[in-house]
Scaffold this active site. Structure first.
Site, PDB file in Angstrom:
ATOM      1  N   SER A 172      13.358  41.050  60.339  1.00 30.14           N
ATOM      2  CA  SER A 172      14.048  42.338  60.414  1.00 30.14           C
ATOM      3  C   SER A 172      14.705  42.739  59.093  1.00 30.14           C
ATOM      4  CB  SER A 172      15.119  42.278  61.507  1.00 30.14           C
ATOM      5  OG  SER A 172      15.837  43.497  61.544  1.00 30.14           O
ATOM      6  N   SER A 179      17.006  45.046  59.312  1.00 33.34           N
ATOM      7  CA  SER A 179      18.264  45.613  59.807  1.00 33.34           C
ATOM      8  C   SER A 179      19.512  45.083  59.098  1.00 33.34           C
ATOM      9  CB  SER A 179      18.393  45.390  61.316  1.00 33.34           C
ATOM     10  OG  SER A 179      17.485  46.202  62.002  1.00 33.34           O
ATOM     11  N   SER A 199      17.282  43.404  71.064  1.00 37.47           N
ATOM     12  CA  SER A 199      15.927  43.920  70.960  1.00 37.47           C
ATOM     13  C   SER A 199      15.015  43.142  71.887  1.00 37.47           C
ATOM     14  CB  SER A 199      15.456  43.831  69.505  1.00 37.47           C
ATOM     15  OG  SER A 199      14.266  44.555  69.336  1.00 37.47           O
ATOM     16  N   LYS A 230      16.023  43.068  75.838  1.00 38.31           N
ATOM     17  CA  LYS A 230      16.676  44.352  76.117  1.00 38.31           C
ATOM     18  C   LYS A 230      16.947  44.578  77.606  1.00 38.31           C
ATOM     19  CE  LYS A 230      15.713  47.632  73.243  1.00 38.31           C
ATOM     20  NZ  LYS A 230      16.846  48.083  72.482  1.00 38.31           N
TER      21      LYS A 230
END
Length: 88
Positions: free
Chosen positions: A21, A23, A68, A72
């Protein structure tokens, strides 16, 4: 501002796999730009470890987190409440 201090609060992203990721780089840059004393980290958490991960977030007073796939939907049973949007 020092990036990590004794007052820095934690924000998380949990998924499996997650090490790919981008992020953390994006969110930490935004947090720094805004002058917010938070650190955003990824944690590889699969569904088998999800209950313990949520309890750890509570114990460590993590300020917030993103979940995620594949967690989720599975995470919903461990939360205190859901917004109406999340319930949909």
């Amino acid at each position: 501002m020092d990036r990590i201090t004794g007052h820095t609060e934690l924000l998380t992203l949990m998924a499996y796999p997650i090490r790919h990721s981008s992020s953390p780089a994006m969110h930490n840059e935004a947090l720094s730009y805004l002058g917010l004393d938070y650190a955003y980290l990824c944690f590889e958490v699969d569904q088998d470890n999800l209950p313990q991960a949520i309890e750890s977030m509570r114990a460590l007073k993590v300020r917030g987190g993103n979940i995620s796939m594949p967690n989720k939907i599975a995470v919903m049973q461990y939360l205190d409440r859901l917004t109406p949007e999340a319930e949909l």
